[in-house]
Design an enzyme around this catalytic site. Structure first.
Site, mmCIF file in Angstrom:
data_model
loop_
_atom_site.group_PDB
_atom_site.id
_atom_site.type_symbol
_atom_site.label_atom_id
_atom_site.label_comp_id
_atom_site.label_asym_id
_atom_site.label_seq_id
_atom_site.Cartn_x
_atom_site.Cartn_y
_atom_site.Cartn_z
ATOM 1 N N CYS A 344 0.835 -1.208 0.000
ATOM 2 C CA CYS A 344 0.000 0.000 0.000
ATOM 3 C C CYS A 344 0.872 1.261 0.000
ATOM 4 C CB CYS A 344 -0.977 -0.038 1.171
ATOM 5 S SG CYS A 344 -2.418 1.025 0.935
ATOM 6 N N HIS A 450 -3.724 -5.521 1.489
ATOM 7 C CA HIS A 450 -3.431 -5.827 2.888
ATOM 8 C C HIS A 450 -3.843 -7.269 3.179
ATOM 9 C CE1 HIS A 450 -2.379 -1.746 4.043
ATOM 10 N NE2 HIS A 450 -3.466 -1.310 3.427
#
Length: 518
Positions: A344, A450
């Site tokens: 991310c 994630h």
């Protein structure tokens, strides 16, 4: 255990409060939730307001704290946004992004948030009402200490909320911090009577030693306060995801090396605004790994795998990398054969230009230029669960799943993709799309997913690839991370049922009435 439906109040809920942060509130909620679920009770966790940089996305595409998601697993139920209606994600020492019912709504300072709480009260109460109507029993978790008298007005999460719903409380004291008797006594004494009467008992947590040594103190505490001790929980190392109140992961160390020098060395950069550090919890299953969170250039240069984790303030943490000379350390590590992996915000940092002006005051910044990608921040946050397969060379066809939480939109059209995925979130079409990037040298990887290391097959394949590149042996664990969590919940429930009077707690919650109703 019969939890028949009643009107909005007594008998179908319990709030677990604590003498301080990290006293064990989250753990006890998980334990009690698993006990009830195993008895066939439809039970849900709830925390009206949470402050954390560990978050998760529900199937409906809403963001909640990772702690409530973990508790929903313990309760054997699906996570829903009502379980955490207000989430505060710190963006500096003095401000936070305020996520309301799973969507970012405000940027607020600590002082201004106290005024904002008046507007959020109805939202929190409506979410709790919804859960009380949908489940047989609701386990509420408080925040910090209920005795923070400077924050009692417009309380969204502790005994003020419990009072409005006539919900009783069990208080958890952390003996590891020291002064547990004074902490429990002081909590009850400082509270106003209309709130202290909600606490019918206490549990002492994290004890190491012989419980007989506590007996006289517990008896005297019961006599002085007129509340009941429901037992003493031992210190348990369960490897469950941490709540991450504020920046707890800045001090986190997963695993240090044993005497063997052949293990893979993994360094995770310890960003000031590190988010979703629970992404790396599955690495505890791998015996052939040494894993540390670090800000040391020497650690990075001597690592086989360097991970740039998620960040709530991407450009600020990128600047921190340069201030600490970690950019040079990363380049040195890569030249020496190490693998770099970005998740991310860490993925965004590995690219070229970052066009911001949304998450920070910086309009743009130059990334570390390890991957041919650019990032443009938007005000709408991407929130979804996804599933797919890896498409990168030797990792092809490894199944992956996880979730996305980001405001930075990445253009990776000039890079080789890492995954082919589709959205699982409700209301989205489910069309496949390419995600992530891998360098031509196969030494730098990036993804917005994630939870990627919770995918057992991908974790094993990727770490084996790292080992091959650095000429080290690596034997993947045969354990599933999902099974590991289930085993941890079961062990927690077993120990809790053995060491504390769980039946007594629920019976008291069932029979409890406010004094004015007696």
């Amino acid at each position: 255990m019969d939890f028949g439906r009643r009107s909005r109040d007594v008998g179908r809920a319990l709030i677990v409060t604590g003498t301080s942060s990290s006293a064990g509130k989250s753990t006890l909620v998980s334990a009690l939730g698993r006990v009830l679920a195993d008895q066939g009770v439809k039970v849900a966790p709830f925390k009206g307001q949470n402050m954390a940089l560990n978050s998760m996305v529900t199937r409906s595409g809403h963001e909640i704290a990772r702690a409530q998601y973990t508790q929903s697993l313990a309760c054997r139920t699906e996570a829903v946004v009502e379980m955490n209606p207000v989430l505060l994600k710190p963006t500096s020492e003095h401000s936070s992004q305020v996520v309301v019912m799973g969507r970012p709504m405000y940027e607020s300072s600590g002082v201004s948030y106290q005024l904002l709480k008046k507007q959020l009260r109805a939202t929190v109460e409506e979410a709790l009402e919804e859960l009380l109507g949908r489940y047989d029993f609701v386990l509420l978790e408080g925040a910090g200490s209920p005795a923070e008298i400077n924050l009692m007005s417009n309380d969204l999460v502790n005994l003020g909320l419990a009072k409005r719903f006539n919900i009783p409380s069990i208080l958890v004291g952390d003996i590891e911090r020291g002064g547990v008797f004074a902490s429990i006594f002081g909590t009850l004494q400082i509270l106003p009577p209309e709130l202290s009467e909600l606490i019918f008992g206490f549990v002492i947590n994290k004890f190491r030693g012989q419980k007989e040594l506590l007996k006289s103190g517990i008896v005297e505490l019961e006599e002085r306060l007129g509340v009941t001790s429901y037992g003493v929980l031992p210190y348990l190392a369960l490897d469950l995801p941490e709540e991450d109140s504020l920046f707890s992961y800045r001090q986190k160390e997963v695993k240090r090396a044993s005497s063997s020098r052949k293990r893979l060395r993994v360094s995770v950069l310890r960003f000031p605004y590190l988010s979703n550090a629970s992404d790396f919890d599955p690495l505890i299953l791998e015996d052939d790994l040494e894993v540390i969170f670090t800000d040391s250039p020497s650690d990075i240069k001597s690592s086989d795998l360097v991970v740039l984790p998620g960040s709530k303030c991407t450009v600020a943490d990128l600047n921190w990398i340069r201030e600490c000379a970690l950019d040079d350390a990363l380049s040195s590590a890569q030249r020496a054969g190490s693998v770099i992996f970005g998740v991310c915000g860490g993925f965004q940092m590995l690219g070229g230009e970052i066009k911001d002006g949304v998450e920070s005051e910086f309009d743009s910044a130059l990334g570390l230029c390890h991957l041919p990608i650019t990032t443009t921040f938007q005000r709408d946050k991407v929130l979804r669960q996804i599933k797919g397969v890896c498409v990168a060379n030797s990792l092809s066809d490894r199944l992956v799943s996880g979730y996305q939480i980001h405001m930075g939109i990445i253009d990776a059209s000039g890079a080789s993709p890492l995954f082919r995925v589709r959205s699982l979130s409700l209301g989205e079409g489910g069309e496949e799309f390419l995600e992530g990037a891998v360098s031509a040298s196969f030494s730098v990887f990036g993804t917005t997913i994630h939870g990627i290391f919770e995918c057992d097959g991908f974790r094993a394949g990727f770490l084996s690839l790292v080992a091959q590149r650095v000429s080290k042996s690596f034997t993947p664990s045969l354990r599933s991370y999902k099974d590991h969590l289930e085993e941890s919940f079961d062990r927690l429930a077993d120990v809790t049922s053995r060491e504390i009077d769980v039946a007594g707690i629920f019976e008291q919650a069932k029979r409890w009435k406010p004094k004015e109703s007696i």
